[in-house]
Design an enzyme around this catalytic site. Structure first.
Site, PDB file in Angstrom:
ATOM      1  N   SER A 174       0.861  -0.820  -0.005  1.00 32.65           N
ATOM      2  CA  SER A 174      -0.077   0.195   0.187  1.00 32.65           C
ATOM      3  C   SER A 174       0.756   1.342  -0.198  1.00 32.65           C
ATOM      4  O   SER A 174       2.449   0.767   0.321  1.00 32.65           O
ATOM      5  CB  SER A 174      -0.979  -0.344   1.994  1.00 32.65           C
ATOM      6  OG  SER A 174      -1.526   1.453   1.403  1.00 32.65           O
TER       7      SER A 174
ATOM      8  N   TYR B 135      -2.067  -0.849  10.458  1.00 36.29           N
ATOM      9  CA  TYR B 135      -2.063  -1.209   9.110  1.00 36.29           C
ATOM     10  C   TYR B 135      -1.054  -0.564   8.543  1.00 36.29           C
ATOM     11  O   TYR B 135      -0.539  -1.260   7.606  1.00 36.29           O
ATOM     12  CB  TYR B 135      -3.665  -0.244   8.711  1.00 36.29           C
ATOM     13  CG  TYR B 135      -3.973  -0.610   6.830  1.00 36.29           C
ATOM     14  CD1 TYR B 135      -4.381  -2.269   6.538  1.00 36.29           C
ATOM     15  CD2 TYR B 135      -3.197   0.522   5.776  1.00 36.29           C
ATOM     16  CE1 TYR B 135      -4.670  -2.357   5.005  1.00 36.29           C
ATOM     17  CE2 TYR B 135      -4.054  -0.121   4.638  1.00 36.29           C
ATOM     18  CZ  TYR B 135      -3.554  -1.124   4.229  1.00 36.29           C
ATOM     19  OH  TYR B 135      -4.092  -1.201   2.713  1.00 36.29           O
TER      20      TYR B 135
HETATM   21  N1  LIG Z   1      -8.957  -0.505  -1.428  1.00 32.58           N
HETATM   22  C1  LIG Z   1      -7.665   0.514  -1.461  1.00 32.58           C
HETATM   23  O1  LIG Z   1      -7.309   1.860  -0.895  1.00 32.58           O
HETATM   24  C2  LIG Z   1      -6.068  -0.433  -1.263  1.00 32.58           C
HETATM   25  C3  LIG Z   1      -5.640   0.653  -0.683  1.00 32.58           C
HETATM   26  C4  LIG Z   1      -4.447   0.163  -0.649  1.00 32.58           C
HETATM   27  C5  LIG Z   1      -3.977  -0.842  -0.130  1.00 32.58           C
HETATM   28  N2  LIG Z   1      -4.952  -2.204  -0.757  1.00 32.58           N
HETATM   29  C6  LIG Z   1      -4.942  -3.349  -0.491  1.00 32.58           C
HETATM   30  O2  LIG Z   1      -5.144  -3.929  -1.642  1.00 32.58           O
HETATM   31  C7  LIG Z   1      -5.480  -5.860  -0.826  1.00 32.58           C
HETATM   32  C8  LIG Z   1      -6.785  -5.989  -2.015  1.00 32.58           C
HETATM   33  O3  LIG Z   1      -8.173  -5.283  -0.904  1.00 32.58           O
HETATM   34  P1  LIG Z   1      -9.348  -5.027  -1.452  1.00 32.58           P
HETATM   35  O4  LIG Z   1      -9.250  -3.346  -1.418  1.00 32.58           O
HETATM   36  O5  LIG Z   1      -9.180  -5.540  -2.931  1.00 32.58           O
HETATM   37  O6  LIG Z   1     -10.693  -4.422  -0.789  1.00 32.58           O
HETATM   38  P2  LIG Z   1     -11.577  -6.002  -0.341  1.00 32.58           P
HETATM   39  O7  LIG Z   1     -12.287  -5.953  -1.471  1.00 32.58           O
HETATM   40  O8  LIG Z   1     -12.062  -5.610   1.089  1.00 32.58           O
HETATM   41  O9  LIG Z   1     -10.785  -7.274  -0.309  1.00 32.58           O
HETATM   42  C9  LIG Z   1     -10.195  -7.711   0.992  1.00 32.58           C
HETATM   43  C10 LIG Z   1      -9.797  -9.697   0.278  1.00 32.58           C
HETATM   44  O10 LIG Z   1      -9.318 -10.045   1.269  1.00 32.58           O
HETATM   45  C11 LIG Z   1      -9.750 -11.041   1.625  1.00 32.58           C
HETATM   46  N3  LIG Z   1      -9.554 -11.438   3.090  1.00 32.58           N
HETATM   47  C12 LIG Z   1      -9.474 -10.391   4.286  1.00 32.58           C
HETATM   48  N4  LIG Z   1      -9.296 -11.041   5.631  1.00 32.58           N
HETATM   49  C13 LIG Z   1      -8.920 -12.267   5.029  1.00 32.58           C
HETATM   50  C14 LIG Z   1      -8.833 -13.524   6.058  1.00 32.58           C
HETATM   51  N5  LIG Z   1      -8.822 -13.294   7.156  1.00 32.58           N
HETATM   52  N6  LIG Z   1      -8.852 -14.496   5.383  1.00 32.58           N
HETATM   53  C15 LIG Z   1      -8.445 -14.922   3.789  1.00 32.58           C
HETATM   54  N7  LIG Z   1      -9.315 -13.717   2.980  1.00 32.58           N
HETATM   55  C16 LIG Z   1      -8.585 -12.481   3.757  1.00 32.58           C
HETATM   56  C17 LIG Z   1     -11.372 -10.482   1.380  1.00 32.58           C
HETATM   57  O11 LIG Z   1     -12.094 -12.059   1.187  1.00 32.58           O
HETATM   58  P3  LIG Z   1     -13.629 -12.513   2.558  1.00 32.58           P
HETATM   59  O12 LIG Z   1     -13.817 -11.091   3.518  1.00 32.58           O
HETATM   60  O13 LIG Z   1     -14.445 -13.477   1.912  1.00 32.58           O
HETATM   61  O14 LIG Z   1     -12.552 -13.321   3.369  1.00 32.58           O
HETATM   62  C18 LIG Z   1     -11.158 -10.105   0.302  1.00 32.58           C
HETATM   63  O15 LIG Z   1     -11.400 -10.831  -0.801  1.00 32.58           O
HETATM   64  C19 LIG Z   1      -5.836  -5.393   0.440  1.00 32.58           C
HETATM   65  O16 LIG Z   1      -3.937  -6.292   0.918  1.00 32.58           O
HETATM   66  C20 LIG Z   1      -5.516  -4.120   1.248  1.00 32.58           C
HETATM   67  O17 LIG Z   1      -4.880  -3.935   2.428  1.00 32.58           O
HETATM   68  C21 LIG Z   1      -6.462  -1.959  -0.759  1.00 32.58           C
END
Ligand SMILES: NC(=O)c1ccc[n+]([C@@H]2O[C@H](COP(=O)([O-])OP(=O)(O)OC[C@H]3O[C@@H](n4cnc5c(N)ncnc54)[C@H](OP(=O)(O)O)[C@@H]3O)[C@@H](O)[C@H]2O)c1
Length: 266
Positions: A153, A166
């Site tokens: 991130s 985080y």
């Molecule tokens: N969106 C942003 O602004 C942003 C910015 C910087 C970095 N990121 C990073 O990008 C990555 C993806 O995030 P996203 O934004 O796409 O969010 P998201 O749509 O909430 O996706 C998160 C994914 O992680 C899975 N997950 C969460 N906890 C889990 C657990 N305990 N076991 C297994 N799976 C788990 C969730 O699936 P389930 O809930 O079905 O388990 C979901 O598929 C993350 O690492 C996040 O930190 C996001």
């Protein structure tokens, strides 16, 4: 940062390869799965919500005629990485491409946080990344081929008041990945840290100016895999804040700006 030429020329040749994507039930992970399927990779999709995973899997099977295996796993559990490894072995699945994408975020002051939720965040964002990587990397090294993409991130590039744990987990992911990139330099395994900034997903559905899309993040990642850098930041403005503002401006100014930006509204 770049190092000497190596055997990475096929890092984005995905046809017939098997890619494992954690957190593939929504957001960036689901998009990663789709773009890899489009390039004819077979998939292993991991998350807790089996129903959502199955829905992603069904769409990708019918649209791209690839094999998709779903695995329900809670990656915050200490045994999850070993269980995943054993399930892959039992199904004779060899993973060529690993995308450690699953992650959870959380805001607010540490003084008001639930300690168990913080521990689960650390286990998911750090423990699972290290646990899965360290189990799948030896096979890739032996085969002299593989790809590991770890989603960090922009929060990895500076401490974030009110998202302290985080951003620290993502700093770990970035540092771990860059060190691994160096360790694997001559092995044929391509390692890359990808740092999205604010991106429109269920994790970040609020109104934020200049948000990027999951498709843009994945495009940035796939383009970077063709090169040789250890890390990439998605989006020019995000890259400026991560690589220039946070590194070249005085620490007090960066922390002060972060505190004002992230301070919870009364
Ligand atoms: N969106 C942003 O602004 C942003 C910015 C910087 C970095 N990121 C990073 O990008 C990555 C993806 O995030 P996203 O934004 O796409 O969010 P998201 O749509 O909430 O996706 C998160 C994914 O992680 C899975 N997950 C969460 N906890 C889990 C657990 N305990 N076991 C297994 N799976 C788990 C969730 O699936 P389930 O809930 O079905 O388990 C979901 O598929 C993350 O690492 C996040 O930190 C996001």
């Amino acid at each position: 940062m770049a190092h000497a030429p190596q055997n990475h020329t096929d890092a984005t040749q995905f046809t017939g390869r098997t890619a494992l994507v954690t957190g593939a039930s929504s957001g960036i992970g689901a998009e990663f799965a789709a773009r890899l399927a489009e390039r004819r990779a077979n998939l292993v999709l991991v998350a807790r919500s089996l129903e959502a995973l199955e829905s992603v899997a069904a769409q990708l099977r019918s649209r791209y005629q690839v094999q998709v295996t779903t695995m329900r796993l809670d990656l915050s559990e200490a045994t999850a990485a070993q269980e995943l490894f054993e399930r892959l072995e039992a199904s004779a699945i060899v993973v060529d491409v690993l995308v450690n994408n699953a992650g959870v975020s959380g805001g607010g002051p540490v003084s008001a946080a639930d300690p168990d939720a913080l521990a689960a965040m650390i286990a998911t964002n750090i423990g699972a990344v290290v646990g899965i990587t360290s189990r799948l990397l030896p096979g890739m090294m032996t085969r002299g081929r593989g790809v590991i993409v770890n989603i960090a991130s922009t929060g990895a590039y500076q401490p974030a008041p009110y998202r302290a744990v985080y951003s620290a987990t993502k700093a770990f992911v970035l540092s771990f990945t860059q060190a691994l990139w160096s360790e694997t330099a001559q092995s044929g395994v391509r390692v890359l840290a990808v740092s999205p900034g604010p991106t429109e997903t269920p994790m970040n559905s609020g109104a934020v100016r200049g948000k990027r899309t999951p498709r843009q993040v994945v495009q940035t990642a796939l383009k970077a895999l063709d090169g040789n850098a250890s890390s990439v930041v998605d989006g020019a403005a995000n890259a400026f804040f991560a690589r220039v503002f946070s590194k070249r401006f005085p620490e007090r100014l960066v922390l002060g700006a972060g505190e004002r930006l992230m301070r919870p509204k009364p």
